[in-house]
Scaffold this motif. Structure first.
Motif, PDB file in Angstrom:
ATOM      1  N   ILE B 184     -47.025   0.147  -0.140  1.00 38.28           N
ATOM      2  CA  ILE B 184     -45.771   0.544   0.095  1.00 38.28           C
ATOM      3  C   ILE B 184     -44.661  -0.281  -0.362  1.00 38.28           C
ATOM      4  O   ILE B 184     -43.553   0.070  -0.872  1.00 38.28           O
ATOM      5  CB  ILE B 184     -45.649   0.885   1.621  1.00 38.28           C
ATOM      6  CG1 ILE B 184     -46.703   1.758   2.110  1.00 38.28           C
ATOM      7  CG2 ILE B 184     -44.127   1.108   2.218  1.00 38.28           C
ATOM      8  CD1 ILE B 184     -46.560   3.312   1.575  1.00 38.28           C
ATOM      9  N   GLU B 185     -44.968  -1.657   0.108  1.00 37.85           N
ATOM     10  CA  GLU B 185     -43.883  -3.062  -0.420  1.00 37.85           C
ATOM     11  C   GLU B 185     -43.569  -2.906  -1.999  1.00 37.85           C
ATOM     12  O   GLU B 185     -42.576  -3.038  -2.257  1.00 37.85           O
ATOM     13  CB  GLU B 185     -44.172  -4.389   0.086  1.00 37.85           C
ATOM     14  CG  GLU B 185     -44.447  -4.321   1.693  1.00 37.85           C
ATOM     15  CD  GLU B 185     -44.670  -5.704   2.307  1.00 37.85           C
ATOM     16  OE1 GLU B 185     -44.916  -6.581   1.366  1.00 37.85           O
ATOM     17  OE2 GLU B 185     -44.481  -5.625   3.486  1.00 37.85           O
ATOM     18  N   ASP B 186     -44.880  -2.706  -2.624  1.00 41.49           N
ATOM     19  CA  ASP B 186     -44.654  -2.975  -4.046  1.00 41.49           C
ATOM     20  C   ASP B 186     -43.867  -1.490  -4.431  1.00 41.49           C
ATOM     21  O   ASP B 186     -43.243  -1.446  -5.415  1.00 41.49           O
ATOM     22  CB  ASP B 186     -45.938  -2.780  -4.692  1.00 41.49           C
ATOM     23  CG  ASP B 186     -46.696  -4.126  -5.072  1.00 41.49           C
ATOM     24  OD1 ASP B 186     -45.686  -5.101  -4.813  1.00 41.49           O
ATOM     25  OD2 ASP B 186     -47.696  -4.397  -5.070  1.00 41.49           O
ATOM     26  N   LEU B 187     -44.118  -0.241  -3.844  1.00 43.44           N
ATOM     27  CA  LEU B 187     -43.208   0.652  -4.170  1.00 43.44           C
ATOM     28  C   LEU B 187     -41.667   0.610  -3.988  1.00 43.44           C
ATOM     29  O   LEU B 187     -41.214   1.173  -4.636  1.00 43.44           O
ATOM     30  CB  LEU B 187     -43.955   1.931  -3.226  1.00 43.44           C
ATOM     31  CG  LEU B 187     -43.492   3.414  -3.572  1.00 43.44           C
ATOM     32  CD1 LEU B 187     -43.703   3.583  -5.049  1.00 43.44           C
ATOM     33  CD2 LEU B 187     -44.500   4.145  -2.597  1.00 43.44           C
ATOM     34  N   ILE B 188     -41.504   0.029  -2.771  1.00 45.49           N
ATOM     35  CA  ILE B 188     -40.175  -0.255  -2.686  1.00 45.49           C
ATOM     36  C   ILE B 188     -39.365  -0.975  -3.602  1.00 45.49           C
ATOM     37  O   ILE B 188     -38.368  -0.467  -3.960  1.00 45.49           O
ATOM     38  CB  ILE B 188     -39.920  -0.862  -1.191  1.00 45.49           C
ATOM     39  CG1 ILE B 188     -40.314   0.054  -0.031  1.00 45.49           C
ATOM     40  CG2 ILE B 188     -38.485  -1.504  -1.151  1.00 45.49           C
ATOM     41  CD1 ILE B 188     -40.306  -0.588   1.231  1.00 45.49           C
ATOM     42  N   PHE B 189     -40.163  -1.756  -4.257  1.00 46.93           N
ATOM     43  CA  PHE B 189     -39.874  -2.876  -5.142  1.00 46.93           C
ATOM     44  C   PHE B 189     -39.429  -1.992  -6.514  1.00 46.93           C
ATOM     45  O   PHE B 189     -38.378  -2.172  -7.155  1.00 46.93           O
ATOM     46  CB  PHE B 189     -40.623  -4.057  -5.553  1.00 46.93           C
ATOM     47  CG  PHE B 189     -40.301  -5.038  -6.479  1.00 46.93           C
ATOM     48  CD1 PHE B 189     -39.362  -5.720  -6.067  1.00 46.93           C
ATOM     49  CD2 PHE B 189     -40.775  -5.307  -7.631  1.00 46.93           C
ATOM     50  CE1 PHE B 189     -38.676  -6.655  -7.061  1.00 46.93           C
ATOM     51  CE2 PHE B 189     -40.157  -6.120  -8.631  1.00 46.93           C
ATOM     52  CZ  PHE B 189     -39.288  -6.794  -8.261  1.00 46.93           C
ATOM     53  N   GLU B 190     -40.394  -1.031  -6.662  1.00 44.75           N
ATOM     54  CA  GLU B 190     -40.153  -0.264  -7.974  1.00 44.75           C
ATOM     55  C   GLU B 190     -39.083   0.861  -7.790  1.00 44.75           C
ATOM     56  O   GLU B 190     -38.165   1.182  -8.648  1.00 44.75           O
ATOM     57  CB  GLU B 190     -41.323   0.576  -8.243  1.00 44.75           C
ATOM     58  CG  GLU B 190     -42.449  -0.444  -8.748  1.00 44.75           C
ATOM     59  CD  GLU B 190     -42.159  -1.139 -10.198  1.00 44.75           C
ATOM     60  OE1 GLU B 190     -41.659  -0.200 -11.012  1.00 44.75           O
ATOM     61  OE2 GLU B 190     -42.626  -2.125 -10.582  1.00 44.75           O
ATOM     62  N   LEU B 191     -39.142   1.334  -6.307  1.00 40.81           N
ATOM     63  CA  LEU B 191     -38.168   2.660  -6.264  1.00 40.81           C
ATOM     64  C   LEU B 191     -36.761   1.989  -6.326  1.00 40.81           C
ATOM     65  O   LEU B 191     -36.037   2.727  -6.662  1.00 40.81           O
ATOM     66  CB  LEU B 191     -38.422   3.050  -5.008  1.00 40.81           C
ATOM     67  CG  LEU B 191     -39.570   3.869  -4.872  1.00 40.81           C
ATOM     68  CD1 LEU B 191     -39.814   4.516  -3.199  1.00 40.81           C
ATOM     69  CD2 LEU B 191     -39.724   4.990  -5.752  1.00 40.81           C
ATOM     70  N   LYS B 192     -36.520   0.897  -6.035  1.00 40.61           N
ATOM     71  CA  LYS B 192     -34.845   0.493  -6.008  1.00 40.61           C
ATOM     72  C   LYS B 192     -34.502   0.431  -7.217  1.00 40.61           C
ATOM     73  O   LYS B 192     -33.013   0.439  -7.347  1.00 40.61           O
ATOM     74  CB  LYS B 192     -34.861  -0.862  -5.222  1.00 40.61           C
ATOM     75  CG  LYS B 192     -35.332  -2.184  -5.962  1.00 40.61           C
ATOM     76  CD  LYS B 192     -35.000  -3.402  -4.831  1.00 40.61           C
ATOM     77  CE  LYS B 192     -35.687  -4.374  -5.797  1.00 40.61           C
ATOM     78  NZ  LYS B 192     -35.591  -5.675  -4.853  1.00 40.61           N
ATOM     79  N   LYS B 193     -35.111   0.493  -8.380  1.00 44.70           N
ATOM     80  CA  LYS B 193     -34.440   0.532  -9.678  1.00 44.70           C
ATOM     81  C   LYS B 193     -33.856   1.834  -9.780  1.00 44.70           C
ATOM     82  O   LYS B 193     -32.791   2.042 -10.454  1.00 44.70           O
ATOM     83  CB  LYS B 193     -35.549   0.466 -10.833  1.00 44.70           C
ATOM     84  CG  LYS B 193     -36.258  -0.941 -10.876  1.00 44.70           C
ATOM     85  CD  LYS B 193     -37.499  -0.975 -11.833  1.00 44.70           C
ATOM     86  CE  LYS B 193     -38.209  -2.217 -11.630  1.00 44.70           C
ATOM     87  NZ  LYS B 193     -39.417  -2.142 -12.109  1.00 44.70           N
ATOM     88  N   ASP B 194     -34.317   2.791  -9.311  1.00 39.56           N
ATOM     89  CA  ASP B 194     -33.525   4.110  -9.566  1.00 39.56           C
ATOM     90  C   ASP B 194     -32.833   4.946  -8.131  1.00 39.56           C
ATOM     91  O   ASP B 194     -32.105   5.611  -8.168  1.00 39.56           O
ATOM     92  CB  ASP B 194     -34.750   5.302  -9.524  1.00 39.56           C
ATOM     93  CG  ASP B 194     -35.238   5.089 -10.743  1.00 39.56           C
ATOM     94  OD1 ASP B 194     -34.697   4.819 -11.754  1.00 39.56           O
ATOM     95  OD2 ASP B 194     -36.599   5.084 -10.934  1.00 39.56           O
ATOM     96  N   TYR B 195     -33.346   4.067  -6.877  1.00 42.40           N
ATOM     97  CA  TYR B 195     -32.592   4.482  -5.473  1.00 42.40           C
ATOM     98  C   TYR B 195     -32.253   3.399  -4.697  1.00 42.40           C
ATOM     99  O   TYR B 195     -32.540   2.231  -4.922  1.00 42.40           O
ATOM    100  CB  TYR B 195     -33.527   5.460  -4.815  1.00 42.40           C
ATOM    101  CG  TYR B 195     -34.563   6.293  -5.527  1.00 42.40           C
ATOM    102  CD1 TYR B 195     -33.922   7.652  -5.547  1.00 42.40           C
ATOM    103  CD2 TYR B 195     -35.749   5.960  -6.196  1.00 42.40           C
ATOM    104  CE1 TYR B 195     -34.807   8.715  -6.155  1.00 42.40           C
ATOM    105  CE2 TYR B 195     -36.285   6.922  -6.814  1.00 42.40           C
ATOM    106  CZ  TYR B 195     -35.868   8.228  -6.746  1.00 42.40           C
ATOM    107  OH  TYR B 195     -36.693   9.285  -7.451  1.00 42.40           O
ATOM    108  N   THR B 196     -31.171   3.944  -3.986  1.00 43.14           N
ATOM    109  CA  THR B 196     -30.646   2.807  -2.854  1.00 43.14           C
ATOM    110  C   THR B 196     -31.554   2.769  -1.605  1.00 43.14           C
ATOM    111  O   THR B 196     -31.835   3.990  -1.099  1.00 43.14           O
ATOM    112  CB  THR B 196     -29.190   3.233  -2.463  1.00 43.14           C
ATOM    113  OG1 THR B 196     -28.431   3.103  -3.915  1.00 43.14           O
ATOM    114  CG2 THR B 196     -28.592   2.156  -1.564  1.00 43.14           C
ATOM    115  N   ILE B 197     -32.092   1.781  -1.118  1.00 44.49           N
ATOM    116  CA  ILE B 197     -32.881   1.994  -0.401  1.00 44.49           C
ATOM    117  C   ILE B 197     -32.756   1.208   1.085  1.00 44.49           C
ATOM    118  O   ILE B 197     -32.319   0.023   0.959  1.00 44.49           O
ATOM    119  CB  ILE B 197     -34.511   1.395  -0.588  1.00 44.49           C
ATOM    120  CG1 ILE B 197     -35.038   2.435  -1.829  1.00 44.49           C
ATOM    121  CG2 ILE B 197     -35.560   1.031   0.686  1.00 44.49           C
ATOM    122  CD1 ILE B 197     -36.346   1.826  -2.296  1.00 44.49           C
TER     123      ILE B 197
END
Lengths: 226, 249
Positions: B184-197
């Motif tokens: 999940i943490e790796d996912l957050i790191f990847e997702l923030k390239k496209d989304y604001t978290i």
């Protein structure tokens, strides 16, 4: 958290390697200046030392951030600790390169004395140690790190021999007191350079083997009261 | 720096009880912002204000929350929640739906029925949620049959399917084992390239690892908001220092 941590560690490795490469070039330039009586190289070497100092600050910040944000353990912890220690040694090597280049200004007229003293050979040995300790770090090479530590005795041997040679020269001819004093200081700088190379190798052994290799010849460990 | 959400003088209430006091902070675009603080400090209330979920549980607010310079209170809450997705502490896939349909549910709710349009979006979202490789051969299986960590990534994929701009995460890994947490943490790191978290977490180490900015809340007040490395290395406020050092109270 693997991705973010690995990214930060890769950035730190890259900074360390770039700094090591700069230090290697600086030491090379300083020893060339000594060998070829190129006093004019001092300004360039001194200016470039600022780049090394900038890496020193950057690496300290990178390590502090990794400690604060990721709480590394085991080999990750040892890597960050080693990076801090190696950074410190490299920065000192950079300073020594400046010191050597500065001292060269006082010895340009002493080509014969420099040749006879073997100080250039000593410098080549120390530089070789530095180069190989950087290789040992890049390649995680325990054997090479151990060799670098052993080779420190060779440079220490040069230092003693050169010291005796220069004292004899000063005793025989008082006009040589000043140039020989400069060479004594140069010899001391080079000896410290080799010490830092050996220290980096000890840091590499801490990283790879999880053992403190420093001062092993001289010290008995203090009693653990716990 | 682009600001995605700008919160000014936010007070939040449950009935007459004020639970958030005069919160002002700017959430930068495409960054992960962690909200930390002890239980009852208002972390979850704060992020629920960001998609107007706070109103659903009977709360009210005063002050201003702007997204891309538009006031949230003037937006249709249903449309807003399409733009501001939310992932909860406990994975909550629709138990009677297949993995595919869990992800497709949001699209269908928004009127998209054509499977030729839905299928590639489902695949893309499952890939973004780092779940595709594990489920691609079992898309018709029930989402409830997945492990806790997989269910949480399925919920993230479901959130992504409606193409949000902001993802709110309320303790998204607290019910998961360490390996699932890492994913999940790796996912957050990847997702923030496209989304604001915006992520609420009790786990300070997790906040340190995943976020670019951290806000420390205490008894409904924002004590400190700064870049995460500053909060964990040299916080400006003693309360923050005591909390991140684990010497609180």
């Amino acid at each position: 958290m693997q991705l973010h941590f690995n990214l930060e560690v890769d950035k730190l490795k890259s900074s360390l390697l770039q700094m090591a490469s700069l230090v290697d070039q600086q030491v090379d330039s300083a020893l060339n200046a000594l060998e070829n009586a190129q006093a004019e190289l001092f300004k360039e070497i001194k200016a470039k030392d600022l780049e090394i100092d900038a890496y020193d600050n950057l690496i300290q910040t990178q390590c502090a951030n990794i400690f604060a944000l990721f709480q590394p353990v085991a080999s990750d912890l040892r890597f960050i600790m080693s990076a801090l220690m190696i950074n410190n040694q490299l920065e000192r090597c950079g300073d020594i390169a400046v010191n050597i280049a500065q001292r060269v200004k006082k010895t340009t007229a002493q080509k014969a004395l420099i040749e006879e003293s073997q100080i250039v050979d000593m410098g080549k040995q120390a530089k070789d140690m530095l180069k190989r300790t950087i290789d040992a770090f890049i390649n995680n090479d325990i054997e090479l790190a151990n060799k670098v530590i052993d080779n420190d005795d060779i440079v220490d041997g040069y230092n003693k021999k050169i010291f005796k040679f220069l004292i004899t020269k000063m005793q025989s001819n008082s006009e040589l007191i000043e140039p020989c004093s400069h060479l004594l200081i140069l010899s001391r700088h080079i000896e410290r350079l080799a010490d830092h190379a050996a220290n980096i190798s000890e840091d590499i052994l801490f990283l790879l083997e999880a053992r403190v290799a420093s001062h092993q010849k001289k010290l008995t460990p203090p009693k653990d009261e716990n | 720096m682009d600001i995605k959400l700008s919160i000014k003088n936010l007070d939040a209430y449950y009935g007459k009880t004020k639970v958030l006091h005069n919160i002002s902070l700017d959430i930068p675009k495409n960054k992960a912002v962690a909200i930390i603080g002890p239980s009852g400090c208002g972390k979850s209330t704060f992020i629920r204000c960001l998609n107007r979920m706070h109103e659903v549980v009977g709360g009210s607010i005063t002050g201003s929350i702007m997204m891309d310079n538009e006031e949230l209170s003037k937006k249709d809450p249903v449309l807003l929640r399409k733009r501001v997705g939310m992932v909860f502490q406990k994975p909550n896939p629709f138990p009677t739906m297949s993995i595919f349909n869990n992800v497709a549910a949001g699209l269908r709710l928004n009127g998209i029925r054509n499977k030729k349009i839905i299928a590639p979006i489902v695949e893309k979202c499952l890939k973004q949620a780092a779940l595709w490789d594990e489920v691609k051969d079992n898309l018709d299986d029930s989402g409830a049959n997945l492990s806790g960590g997989q269910q949480q990534r399925l919920c993230i994929a479901r959130t992504l399917a409606v193409d949000p701009e902001v993802i709110l995460m309320d303790e998204p890994a607290s019910a998961l084992d360490p390996i699932s947490t890492t994913k999940i943490e790796d996912l957050i790191f990847e997702l923030k390239k496209d989304y604001t978290i915006v992520i609420v977490t009790h786990n300070m180490q997790q906040a340190a690892r995943v976020s670019d900015y951290t806000a420390f809340f205490y008894i409904g007040e924002l004590v400190e908001f700064d870049v995460t490395s500053k909060i964990f290395m040299s916080p400006a406020k003693k309360q923050t220092e005591d909390y991140v050092r684990g010497r609180f109270g």
